[in-house]
Design an enzyme around this catalytic site. Structure first.
Site, PDB file in Angstrom:
ATOM      1  N   ASN A   1      43.539  25.578  41.890  1.00  0.00           N
ATOM      2  CA  ASN A   1      43.261  24.161  41.692  1.00  0.00           C
ATOM      3  C   ASN A   1      43.911  23.316  42.785  1.00  0.00           C
ATOM      4  O   ASN A   1      44.908  23.719  43.402  1.00  0.00           O
ATOM      5  CB  ASN A   1      43.771  23.703  40.317  1.00  0.00           C
ATOM      6  CG  ASN A   1      43.058  24.433  39.187  1.00  0.00           C
ATOM      7  OD1 ASN A   1      41.894  24.802  39.316  1.00  0.00           O
ATOM      8  ND2 ASN A   1      43.767  24.660  38.094  1.00  0.00           N
TER       9      ASN A   1
ATOM     10  N   GLY B   1      50.454  28.128  28.066  1.00  0.00           N
ATOM     11  CA  GLY B   1      49.712  27.792  29.278  1.00  0.00           C
ATOM     12  C   GLY B   1      49.891  26.317  29.629  1.00  0.00           C
ATOM     13  O   GLY B   1      50.616  25.573  28.960  1.00  0.00           O
TER      14      GLY B   1
ATOM     15  N   LEU C   1      51.207  36.115  27.547  1.00  0.00           N
ATOM     16  CA  LEU C   1      52.053  35.963  28.734  1.00  0.00           C
ATOM     17  C   LEU C   1      51.410  36.512  30.014  1.00  0.00           C
ATOM     18  O   LEU C   1      52.096  36.732  31.001  1.00  0.00           O
ATOM     19  CB  LEU C   1      53.432  36.623  28.529  1.00  0.00           C
ATOM     20  CG  LEU C   1      54.281  36.047  27.380  1.00  0.00           C
ATOM     21  CD1 LEU C   1      55.589  36.804  27.255  1.00  0.00           C
ATOM     22  CD2 LEU C   1      54.552  34.557  27.592  1.00  0.00           C
TER      23      LEU C   1
ATOM     24  N   LYS D   1      32.297  29.494  28.619  1.00  0.00           N
ATOM     25  CA  LYS D   1      32.488  28.222  27.915  1.00  0.00           C
ATOM     26  C   LYS D   1      31.196  27.805  27.213  1.00  0.00           C
ATOM     27  O   LYS D   1      31.208  27.316  26.080  1.00  0.00           O
ATOM     28  CB  LYS D   1      32.957  27.125  28.892  1.00  0.00           C
ATOM     29  CG  LYS D   1      34.360  27.344  29.424  1.00  0.00           C
ATOM     30  CD  LYS D   1      35.392  27.410  28.310  1.00  0.00           C
ATOM     31  CE  LYS D   1      36.795  27.629  28.804  1.00  0.00           C
ATOM     32  NZ  LYS D   1      37.770  27.838  27.713  1.00  0.00           N
TER      33      LYS D   1
ATOM     34  N   ASN E   1      39.073  17.330  35.024  1.00  0.00           N
ATOM     35  CA  ASN E   1      40.051  18.043  35.869  1.00  0.00           C
ATOM     36  C   ASN E   1      41.489  17.695  35.476  1.00  0.00           C
ATOM     37  O   ASN E   1      42.022  16.683  35.948  1.00  0.00           O
ATOM     38  CB  ASN E   1      39.813  17.712  37.344  1.00  0.00           C
ATOM     39  CG  ASN E   1      38.518  18.330  37.849  1.00  0.00           C
ATOM     40  OD1 ASN E   1      37.437  17.941  37.429  1.00  0.00           O
ATOM     41  ND2 ASN E   1      38.644  19.291  38.743  1.00  0.00           N
TER      42      ASN E   1
ATOM     43  N   SER F   1      34.819  22.849  28.784  1.00  0.00           N
ATOM     44  CA  SER F   1      34.933  22.424  30.179  1.00  0.00           C
ATOM     45  C   SER F   1      33.692  21.670  30.631  1.00  0.00           C
ATOM     46  O   SER F   1      32.576  21.931  30.160  1.00  0.00           O
ATOM     47  CB  SER F   1      35.129  23.662  31.057  1.00  0.00           C
ATOM     48  OG  SER F   1      34.950  23.368  32.410  1.00  0.00           O
TER      49      SER F   1
ATOM     50  N   TYR G   1      32.923  32.542  34.271  1.00  0.00           N
ATOM     51  CA  TYR G   1      33.865  31.686  33.542  1.00  0.00           C
ATOM     52  C   TYR G   1      33.119  30.536  32.861  1.00  0.00           C
ATOM     53  O   TYR G   1      33.270  30.290  31.660  1.00  0.00           O
ATOM     54  CB  TYR G   1      34.940  31.123  34.480  1.00  0.00           C
ATOM     55  CG  TYR G   1      35.649  29.928  33.880  1.00  0.00           C
ATOM     56  CD1 TYR G   1      36.562  30.097  32.850  1.00  0.00           C
ATOM     57  CD2 TYR G   1      35.368  28.621  34.308  1.00  0.00           C
ATOM     58  CE1 TYR G   1      37.186  28.999  32.265  1.00  0.00           C
ATOM     59  CE2 TYR G   1      35.984  27.532  33.735  1.00  0.00           C
ATOM     60  CZ  TYR G   1      36.894  27.719  32.717  1.00  0.00           C
ATOM     61  OH  TYR G   1      37.493  26.637  32.133  1.00  0.00           O
TER      62      TYR G   1
ATOM     63  N   GLY H   1      29.471  27.129  45.303  1.00  0.00           N
ATOM     64  CA  GLY H   1      29.642  26.858  43.869  1.00  0.00           C
ATOM     65  C   GLY H   1      30.227  25.492  43.547  1.00  0.00           C
ATOM     66  O   GLY H   1      30.253  25.092  42.390  1.00  0.00           O
ATOM     67  N   ASP H   2      30.721  24.758  44.549  1.00  0.00           N
ATOM     68  CA  ASP H   2      31.299  23.439  44.285  1.00  0.00           C
ATOM     69  C   ASP H   2      30.190  22.419  44.028  1.00  0.00           C
ATOM     70  O   ASP H   2      29.255  22.303  44.818  1.00  0.00           O
ATOM     71  CB  ASP H   2      32.139  22.957  45.481  1.00  0.00           C
ATOM     72  CG  ASP H   2      33.546  23.507  45.466  1.00  0.00           C
ATOM     73  OD1 ASP H   2      33.979  23.996  44.405  1.00  0.00           O
ATOM     74  OD2 ASP H   2      34.223  23.449  46.513  1.00  0.00           O
TER      75      ASP H   2
END
Length: 339
Positions: free
Chosen positions: A200, A10, A33, A154, A180, A125, A150, A298-299
């Site tokens: 992103n 990744g 993969l 975490k 980031n 994160s 997500y 959500g930002d």
């Protein structure tokens, strides 16, 4: 020493493999993969001159995880990247994220508990903080309710590792909370290669500049920031990769103060979306076609790291700038489109 890197093909994983091999570690990569490519293995080999051992393996298959560890009992440490990571997709398909990100972590920790050396680095994160009450964000900032499945994986992942460390003193864990990550390796042999529409900012910028995307949308210019756009802490992926090696060496050398530690990884500087665009335009010489769009659900408004703990305790600091990252991302984008 043999180090296992899950998700090692990744974006962040591949750059970390390069830095590990540069430091003389023997690396074993596991990757399914699903969001990467075998081309990345060739890129790692081209940079380092060493081809890491690779096994294509779905970590959700517990019996295969057990078989892998039965044949690799000499692993000295694990850096665990393998996870699904698209915020939007996690909202649409939460069970995929809980199965892929939580079950696999449990299976790996169970096998790690059987090994002679139990050193574990977890890819976490800054999403665990949500919209922090104070900036910059320290490791002591409260962990807010997650904005997405997500982000929740975490948080839960960190809790699982912390709880396991409490009952198993042999296990030494470090959770690294990234801000980031952007950019690519300076050789342009490896970089960020999202499948489908990028989630992103930077791949969307570079793909727009290449003409693959018609226009970049900047989501909101009415936030309470200097220019009205969201502010983030953009860290060059090579700096980030080096932090994983430093954290691993901390555990291998027994320098950790407790058997579970947390560190923020960022530059300590917030840059707005418009500043990121301006940086790209400066280093590339390209005018970017972008428009202001409505805010996106959500930002968070702003998030950037207090890096004192990583600098002073971990002994790591960033060396590369936003301009460096944008230049490397552009070089990478141009290379992959010429293929």
């Amino acid at each position: 020493m043999k180090i296992l890197v899950t998700g090692g093909l990744g974006f962040i994983g591949s750059h970390t493999v390069v830095e590990l091999q540069n430091e003389g570690f023997e690396v074993v990569i596991i990757d399914d993969l699903s969001n990467s490519s075998m081309d990345v293995l060739e890129g790692i080999t081209a940079i380092t001159g060493v081809k890491p051992h690779f096994e294509q393996l779905d970590l959700k298959d517990r019996s295969k995880v057990e078989d892998f560890f039965a044949t690799h009992k000499d692993i000295a440490g694990i850096i665990h990247f393998a996870a699904s990571k698209a915020v939007g997709e996690s909202v649409q398909n939460p069970l995929k994220y809980y199965e892929n990100n939580i079950n696999t972590l449990v299976y790996i920790l169970k096998e790690l508990g059987k090994l002679q050396q139990q050193n574990f680095i977890f890819s976490s994160s800054c999403t665990v903080y949500g919209q922090a009450d104070e900036l910059p964000i320290t490791e002591n900032a409260p962990v807010k309710p997650a904005e997405s499945p997500y982000g929740n994986t975490k948080q839960i992942g960190e809790e699982i590792i912390r709880d396991t460390c409490k009952v198993n003193p042999e296990l030494k864990g470090i959770a690294l909370r990234y801000f980031n990550p952007i950019g690519a390796h300076p050789t342009a042999e490896i970089g960020e290669l999202p499948k489908g529409v990028p989630q992103n900012l930077v791949p969307f910028i570079t793909q727009t500049a290449m003409g693959l995307r018609e226009q970049l949308s900047v989501f909101g210019d009415d936030y309470p920031t200097e220019d009205g756009t969201c502010v983030r802490d953009y860290i060059h992926v090579v700096d980030l990769a080096k932090a994983h090696v430093v954290a691993l060496q901390r555990l291998l050398q027994g320098k950790n103060k407790s058997n579970y530690e947390v560190f923020n990884l960022g530059t300590g500087k917030g840059s707005s979306v418009l500043e990121a665009i301006q940086s790209f335009e400066k280093v590339s010489g390209q005018q970017l076609n972008y428009k202001i769009a409505d805010r996106r659900a959500g930002d968070v408004i702003a998030a950037y790291a207090d890096t004192d703990k990583a600098n002073d305790v971990l002994g790591w600091r960033t060396e590369l700038t936003l301009d460096d990252a944008m230049a490397s991302a552009w070089k990478w984008e141009q290379k992959i489109r010429r293929k």
